[in-house]
Write an enzyme that holds these catalytic residues in place. Structure first.
Site, PDB file in Angstrom:
ATOM      1  N   LYS A  51      25.005   3.829  29.690  1.00  0.00           N
ATOM      2  CA  LYS A  51      24.223   4.444  30.765  1.00  0.00           C
ATOM      3  C   LYS A  51      23.476   5.679  30.239  1.00  0.00           C
ATOM      4  O   LYS A  51      22.304   5.891  30.546  1.00  0.00           O
ATOM      5  CB  LYS A  51      25.148   4.820  31.940  1.00  0.00           C
ATOM      6  CG  LYS A  51      25.630   3.579  32.695  1.00  0.00           C
ATOM      7  CD  LYS A  51      26.770   3.854  33.668  1.00  0.00           C
ATOM      8  CE  LYS A  51      27.293   2.533  34.226  1.00  0.00           C
ATOM      9  NZ  LYS A  51      28.453   2.677  35.108  1.00  0.00           N
ATOM     10  N   GLN A  95      32.612   7.095  36.839  1.00  0.00           N
ATOM     11  CA  GLN A  95      32.947   5.790  36.267  1.00  0.00           C
ATOM     12  C   GLN A  95      34.329   5.332  36.749  1.00  0.00           C
ATOM     13  O   GLN A  95      35.305   6.065  36.638  1.00  0.00           O
ATOM     14  CB  GLN A  95      32.920   5.885  34.727  1.00  0.00           C
ATOM     15  CG  GLN A  95      33.100   4.561  34.023  1.00  0.00           C
ATOM     16  CD  GLN A  95      31.952   3.587  34.283  1.00  0.00           C
ATOM     17  OE1 GLN A  95      30.778   3.949  34.233  1.00  0.00           O
ATOM     18  NE2 GLN A  95      32.289   2.347  34.583  1.00  0.00           N
ATOM     19  N   ASP A 118      25.277   4.860  42.853  1.00  0.00           N
ATOM     20  CA  ASP A 118      25.992   3.580  42.729  1.00  0.00           C
ATOM     21  C   ASP A 118      25.964   2.808  44.052  1.00  0.00           C
ATOM     22  O   ASP A 118      26.313   1.642  44.099  1.00  0.00           O
ATOM     23  CB  ASP A 118      27.471   3.833  42.345  1.00  0.00           C
ATOM     24  CG  ASP A 118      27.704   3.724  40.848  1.00  0.00           C
ATOM     25  OD1 ASP A 118      26.939   2.987  40.184  1.00  0.00           O
ATOM     26  OD2 ASP A 118      28.658   4.357  40.347  1.00  0.00           O
TER      27      ASP A 118
END
Ligand code: NDP
Length: 287
Positions: A51, A95, A118
């Site tokens: 990422k 994460q 997200d």
């Protein structure tokens, strides 16, 4: 059979993001994504590195917060609160999975919905289901974008999704429904799974089991999208679909690696630039 090249569709998506980043930079605004990783899970480390690399490639600034596994939930929530308040941070990503002593739900809900790139928090999931999404969930949106780039019609099709997780199966059902598909979502209690899968014009596997979808579960000329990331018996990366057996039956199929994975990150970039544009609307308008 045609292989859907997720690397090239991701490249196309990222090129568009890069142009939007350039235009923000010209206005003196630098898009910024904060990435939090707790503990030292090797898979999480790979995802976070990928990422960050993609952020650098499209011109988005990334800030990494690598916290030790023993970090308390309170400390993590405190960091998120600071990032929520920091106007130079446009997107926040924590994460997953988190260490067991931390409540994932509490962490997801602590992120400001405007920075929840997200698209995991209840507010953004609700907006998704009512057709008012600001951010699109990355993996499902990546699937839809691959289909779009390959001119694969979704409207009116029978779409079968195997897997009902909050991050893949359920939000993908919302997106496919919005595109007028007839959607069936399967899970571990589904009866006659093979037969349901064979009814699919578009079959999506998001199970997390190596080579779970076998050729007998796939209709001739179906489109097969493999979201799974697993290791086979030799430790090699593979999807949920038995690719070699299914590829000759499918009209289109995504490989693993090189299918859904790159698209997920591309959609994260898209959400981050969108977050930045929205948060700086006033500044950009006054140019
Ligand atoms: P989860 O483990 O959260 O969900 C798995 C789903 O599969 C559940 O709904 C479960 O059913 C269902 N399932 C399990 N066994 C069976 C079975 N025998 N028959 C039918 N359904 C079954 O996984 P995720 O959705 O998080 O991830 C799925 C896969 O996708 C994983 O391999 C993951 O690594 C990968 N992934 C890839 C991403 C990418 O960027 N490419 C991003 C996110 C995930 P039930 O609900 O009944 O338990």
């Amino acid at each position: 059979m045609k292989i859907i090249d997720g690397k090239s569709t991701a490249f196309e998506t990222c090129e568009k993001v890069r142009l939007r980043v350039d235009s923000l930079l010209k206005s003196g605004v630098e898009p910024c994504l904060a990435v939090i990783i707790v503990g030292d899970d090797p898979a999480s480390r790979v995802y976070v590195n990928n990422k960050k690399k993609k952020c650098a490639a499209v011109g988005i600034k990334s800030l990494e917060f690598a916290l030790p596994a023993k970090t308390t939930q309170g400390e993590l929530l405190e960091l998120i609160e600071q990032l929520n308040k920091n106007s130079l941070v446009n997107g926040i990503l924590c994460q997953l999975p988190l260490p067991e002593h931390i409540d994932e739900k509490a962490v997801i809900e602590a992120i400001d919905p405007q920075k929840d790139v997200d698209c995991f928090c209840d507010v953004n999931v609700g907006k998704l289901w009512t057709g008012n999404a600001v951010f699109l969930p990355c993996t499902p949106a990546g699937v839809m974008e691959m289909l779009r780039q390959y001119n694969i019609e979704v409207s009116g099709k029978n779409c079968v999704i195997v897997g009902r997780s909050n991050i893949v199966g359920k939000p993908l059902a919302a997106l496919m429904l919005q595109k007028n598909a007839t959607v069936t979502v399967c899970h571990s209690k589904t009866r006659e799974l093979a037969s349901v899968c064979r009814s699919a014009d578009i079959l999506v596997a998001a199970v997390g089991r190596a080579k779970f979808i076998t050729a007998d579960m796939v209709r001739e000329n179906a489109v097969v999208i493999d979201v799974g990331i697993n290791r086979d018996e030799n430790g090699k990366l593979c999807g949920d679909v038995d690719f070699d057996a299914v590829k000759d039956k499918a009209s289109f199929i995504t490989p693993v690696p090189g299918g859904c994975g790159p698209m997920t990150i591309a959609m994260l970039m898209q959400n981050t630039v969108k977050a930045c544009e929205i948060q700086n609307k006033g500044v950009l308008k006054n140019e």
